[in-house]
Design an enzyme around this catalytic site. Structure first.
Site, PDB file in Angstrom:
ATOM      1  N   GLU A  41     -24.838  11.020  13.497  1.00  0.00           N
ATOM      2  CA  GLU A  41     -24.483  12.370  13.058  1.00  0.00           C
ATOM      3  C   GLU A  41     -25.742  13.183  12.752  1.00  0.00           C
ATOM      4  O   GLU A  41     -26.807  12.611  12.471  1.00  0.00           O
ATOM      5  CB  GLU A  41     -23.619  12.242  11.786  1.00  0.00           C
ATOM      6  CG  GLU A  41     -23.174  13.559  11.184  1.00  0.00           C
ATOM      7  CD  GLU A  41     -22.113  13.402  10.087  1.00  0.00           C
ATOM      8  OE1 GLU A  41     -21.887  12.258   9.635  1.00  0.00           O
ATOM      9  OE2 GLU A  41     -21.522  14.418   9.708  1.00  0.00           O
ATOM     10  N   ASN A  82     -12.520  15.629  13.032  1.00  0.00           N
ATOM     11  CA  ASN A  82     -12.976  14.495  12.228  1.00  0.00           C
ATOM     12  C   ASN A  82     -12.468  14.651  10.794  1.00  0.00           C
ATOM     13  O   ASN A  82     -12.577  15.737  10.205  1.00  0.00           O
ATOM     14  CB  ASN A  82     -14.514  14.466  12.190  1.00  0.00           C
ATOM     15  CG  ASN A  82     -15.050  13.489  11.151  1.00  0.00           C
ATOM     16  OD1 ASN A  82     -15.016  12.281  11.362  1.00  0.00           O
ATOM     17  ND2 ASN A  82     -15.523  14.007  10.017  1.00  0.00           N
ATOM     18  N   GLU A  83     -11.938  13.605  10.243  1.00  0.00           N
ATOM     19  CA  GLU A  83     -11.495  13.605   8.839  1.00  0.00           C
ATOM     20  C   GLU A  83     -10.821  14.930   8.467  1.00  0.00           C
ATOM     21  O   GLU A  83     -11.199  15.599   7.508  1.00  0.00           O
ATOM     22  CB  GLU A  83     -12.664  13.285   7.886  1.00  0.00           C
ATOM     23  CG  GLU A  83     -13.178  11.871   8.093  1.00  0.00           C
ATOM     24  CD  GLU A  83     -14.060  11.325   6.980  1.00  0.00           C
ATOM     25  OE1 GLU A  83     -14.439  12.060   6.057  1.00  0.00           O
ATOM     26  OE2 GLU A  83     -14.371  10.123   7.041  1.00  0.00           O
ATOM     27  N   TYR A 137     -15.015   2.737   4.670  1.00  0.00           N
ATOM     28  CA  TYR A 137     -16.359   2.315   4.259  1.00  0.00           C
ATOM     29  C   TYR A 137     -16.265   1.247   3.185  1.00  0.00           C
ATOM     30  O   TYR A 137     -15.375   1.290   2.328  1.00  0.00           O
ATOM     31  CB  TYR A 137     -17.158   3.510   3.725  1.00  0.00           C
ATOM     32  CG  TYR A 137     -17.649   4.423   4.837  1.00  0.00           C
ATOM     33  CD1 TYR A 137     -18.791   4.106   5.555  1.00  0.00           C
ATOM     34  CD2 TYR A 137     -16.958   5.590   5.173  1.00  0.00           C
ATOM     35  CE1 TYR A 137     -19.247   4.927   6.580  1.00  0.00           C
ATOM     36  CE2 TYR A 137     -17.408   6.413   6.199  1.00  0.00           C
ATOM     37  CZ  TYR A 137     -18.554   6.079   6.897  1.00  0.00           C
ATOM     38  OH  TYR A 137     -19.005   6.875   7.911  1.00  0.00           O
ATOM     39  N   GLU A 148     -15.489   5.166  12.126  1.00  0.00           N
ATOM     40  CA  GLU A 148     -16.524   5.135  11.084  1.00  0.00           C
ATOM     41  C   GLU A 148     -16.239   3.932  10.203  1.00  0.00           C
ATOM     42  O   GLU A 148     -15.148   3.821   9.633  1.00  0.00           O
ATOM     43  CB  GLU A 148     -16.523   6.417  10.238  1.00  0.00           C
ATOM     44  CG  GLU A 148     -17.036   7.623  10.987  1.00  0.00           C
ATOM     45  CD  GLU A 148     -17.224   8.852  10.116  1.00  0.00           C
ATOM     46  OE1 GLU A 148     -17.474   8.710   8.900  1.00  0.00           O
ATOM     47  OE2 GLU A 148     -17.099   9.965  10.663  1.00  0.00           O
ATOM     48  N   GLN A 174     -24.516   4.476  10.541  1.00  0.00           N
ATOM     49  CA  GLN A 174     -24.768   5.447  11.573  1.00  0.00           C
ATOM     50  C   GLN A 174     -26.024   5.156  12.390  1.00  0.00           C
ATOM     51  O   GLN A 174     -26.882   6.028  12.489  1.00  0.00           O
ATOM     52  CB  GLN A 174     -24.942   6.830  10.991  1.00  0.00           C
ATOM     53  CG  GLN A 174     -23.808   7.417  10.236  1.00  0.00           C
ATOM     54  CD  GLN A 174     -23.872   8.949  10.215  1.00  0.00           C
ATOM     55  OE1 GLN A 174     -24.743   9.583  10.782  1.00  0.00           O
ATOM     56  NE2 GLN A 174     -22.927   9.541   9.531  1.00  0.00           N
TER      57      GLN A 174
HETATM   58  O1  AHR Z   1     -20.760   8.890   7.748  1.00  0.00           O
HETATM   59  C1  AHR Z   1     -20.873   9.799   6.707  1.00  0.00           C
HETATM   60  C2  AHR Z   1     -19.650  10.648   6.531  1.00  0.00           C
HETATM   61  O2  AHR Z   1     -18.584   9.857   6.124  1.00  0.00           O
HETATM   62  C3  AHR Z   1     -19.122  11.347   7.761  1.00  0.00           C
HETATM   63  O3  AHR Z   1     -19.767  12.541   8.036  1.00  0.00           O
HETATM   64  C4  AHR Z   1     -17.698  11.601   7.400  1.00  0.00           C
HETATM   65  O4  AHR Z   1     -16.856  11.649   8.525  1.00  0.00           O
HETATM   66  C5  AHR Z   1     -17.355  10.472   6.447  1.00  0.00           C
HETATM   67  O5  AHR Z   1     -16.779  10.931   5.290  1.00  0.00           O
END
Ligand code: AHR
Length: 501
Positions: free
Chosen positions: A25, A172-173, A246, A305, A354
């Protein structure tokens, strides 16, 4: 007690190579410094993209790269990133630190990066703050072969032929930074934006919808009910639904995370292991909802992600998300990749966040220096699974217990390659105990086993610019062939990759 049972003869599902995909990103030092140094840099580069990073990533066979975000994608206006670089407008990267984005890395540079990496591009379009027309024109600019204002513009910018682009994300999101939408509202937008992102000529888009945040099963239910019907008209169908998850200690209200990447105790180790293993439940439960609407598994579950997210390294920009990477990250990578492999019938792409200098990166850079992380080595050791055929595996493991947590110590997955070799990857999450594992292998009689192991003497071991090879794989002599299959002595807190031929 610690036993694996696998039958090579019942292998049938391909492990899509895109399970080993990546995400990069416009955030911190990922794109700028990480890849893009500019043509005039003293750091060796090809057309502005640094050579050392490309060479390192080619070695782990990066199959697909997602770009330009992340949250950045829903603020990105692609036309700012084309044309002569010195004339491109600057913008403020509001989400990631309010820094100036000069747009020197745009569409042409991204396709160049993918060509240099020999990987597929996966572009995420802007639904949150962009128009249908803007997204539609971007796809036309990239993939249309005929005469149109967008193709004239592309040619004027030096690219005669359209690019091949399959993977296209529709936002995205969108439940969060991509517009704070409800799933009902986004499902309608997905159908609308997805329709005008056209297929040109033989360029057939593989449209990926924004999926749930972690365990938001209502999002998946709604998306599958309102937009998951593979029989709706061509150009509207959803090919993939992309969840994000995450692994972190604790999320603070401002979105940042607590907990150092390198300084933690054993409770911090097992907490992260148990959260990484939660991916299995997520994939199963989202998959079960998808099965209801799509029993033939036409729509892929994509995890575009994932990875660890810790507090930033001391002294670095709080919004640049630069973190170190230890054996703990290596174990997270191993157990996650085993989970994805074992669900390859539904999971067909994942993208670790990333790649360079951000979150659970493969590569870290400091000016002209570059190092590869323990997570990089896991991707390298697991690369034999790419496009191999999954061998279903039953894993019986003792529990590793500490501080009130209890997780299976052993994780594993297996595949058989076109050349007939059995690839077996496994890890031991217990940092205190070596574990002997018996593998009962049916349908194949091995005559030779060889492998590599990634381990270290402390949980915190990591590579630094002073000691870039502190953690790296070694030849593994702990596996022997037996009458039933294999006996493997898996060292404490290690990752092992074996080839049986
Ligand atoms: O990877 C960091 C961020 O995490 C990304 O920009 C977003 O899509 C997610 O919240």
């Amino acid at each position: 007690m610690n036993e694996l049972t696998l039958d090579v003869k019942i292998a049938k599902t391909t492990i899509d190579r895109n399970i080993y995909g990546h995400f990069s990103e416009h955030l911190g030092r990922c794109i700028y410094e990480g890849y893009w140094v500019g043509e005039d840099s003293s750091i060796p580069n090809v057309r502005g993209i640094r050579t050392d990073v490309v060479e390192a990533l080619r070695k782990i066979k990066v199959p697909v790269m997602r770009w330009p975000g992340g949250c950045f994608a829903d603020e990105y206006h692609w036309m700012d990133g084309i044309g002569p670089r010195e004339q491109r407008p600057t913008m403020i990267n509001t989400h990631w630190g309010g820094v100036v984005e000069n747009n020197h890395f745009g569409t042409h540079e991204f396709f160049d990066l993918c060509e240099q990496l020999d990987c597929e591009p996966y572009i995420c379009g802007n639904v949150g703050s962009g128009t249908v027309q803007e997204m539609s024109q971007w796809v036309e600019y990239m993939t249309f072969d005929g005469k149109s204002p967008m193709t004239d513009l592309r040619k004027k910018n030096g690219r005669e032929e359209p690019w091949k682009m399959k993977y296209f994300g529709v936002g995205n999101e969108n439940w969060g930074c991509g517009g704070r939408m409800t799933p009902e509202y986004y499902a309608d937008l997905y159908r609308r934006y997805g329709l005008y992102a056209r297929d040109y000529g033989d360029n057939k888009l593989y449209r990926i919808a924004c999926g749930a945040s972690g365990a938001d099963y209502h999002w998946t239910e709604t998306m599958m009910a309102k937009a998951g019907d593979a029989r709706i008209m061509r150009g509207q169908q959803m090919d993939g639904l992309a969840i994000h998850y995450y692994t972190s200690v604790n999320r603070l209200p401002d979105g940042s995370r607590e907990g150092s990447a390198t300084e933690f105790d054993e409770a911090g180790w097992i907490d992260i292991m148990s959260k990484a293993l939660f991916m299995d439940e997520l994939v199963r439960k989202h998959g079960t909802i998808m099965d209801k609407y799509d029993p033939d598994k036409k729509v892929a579950l994509i995890v575009d992600e994932w990875g660890t997210w810790f507090a930033v390294e001391p002294g670095t920009h709080p919004r640049f998300l630069y973190q170190q990477n230890t054996m703990r990250d290596a174990l997270v990578a191993a157990v996650s990749l085993d989970i994805f492999n074992n669900h390859a019938d539904r999971v067909r792409m994942t993208n670790i966040a990333q790649t360079v200098n951000v979150l659970q990166a493969m590569v870290l850079t400091q000016n002209e220096k570059m190092l590869v992380t323990p997570s990089y080595h896991v991707f390298d050791m697991y690369s034999a699974h790419q496009d191999a055929t999954l061998v279903p595996i039953d894993v019986q493991s003792e529990q590793y217990e500490h501080a009130g947590y209890s997780v299976p110590a052993i994780s594993a997955s297996a595949s058989v390659g076109a050349e007939g070799k059995l690839h077996l990857t496994l890890s031991n999450a217990n940092p205190n105990k070596d574990i002997t594992v018996k593998a009962f292998v049916r349908g194949m009689k091995g005559s030779k086993v060889e492998g590599r192991v990634l381990h270290a003497s402390t949980m915190h071991a990591h590579n630094t610019f002073e000691k870039p090879d502190a953690v790296k794989p070694q030849a593994f002599g702990g596996a022997t062939l037996t009458a039933e299959g294999l006996e493997i002595n898996v060292p404490k807190m290690s990752v092992v990759a074996l080839d049986v031929m």
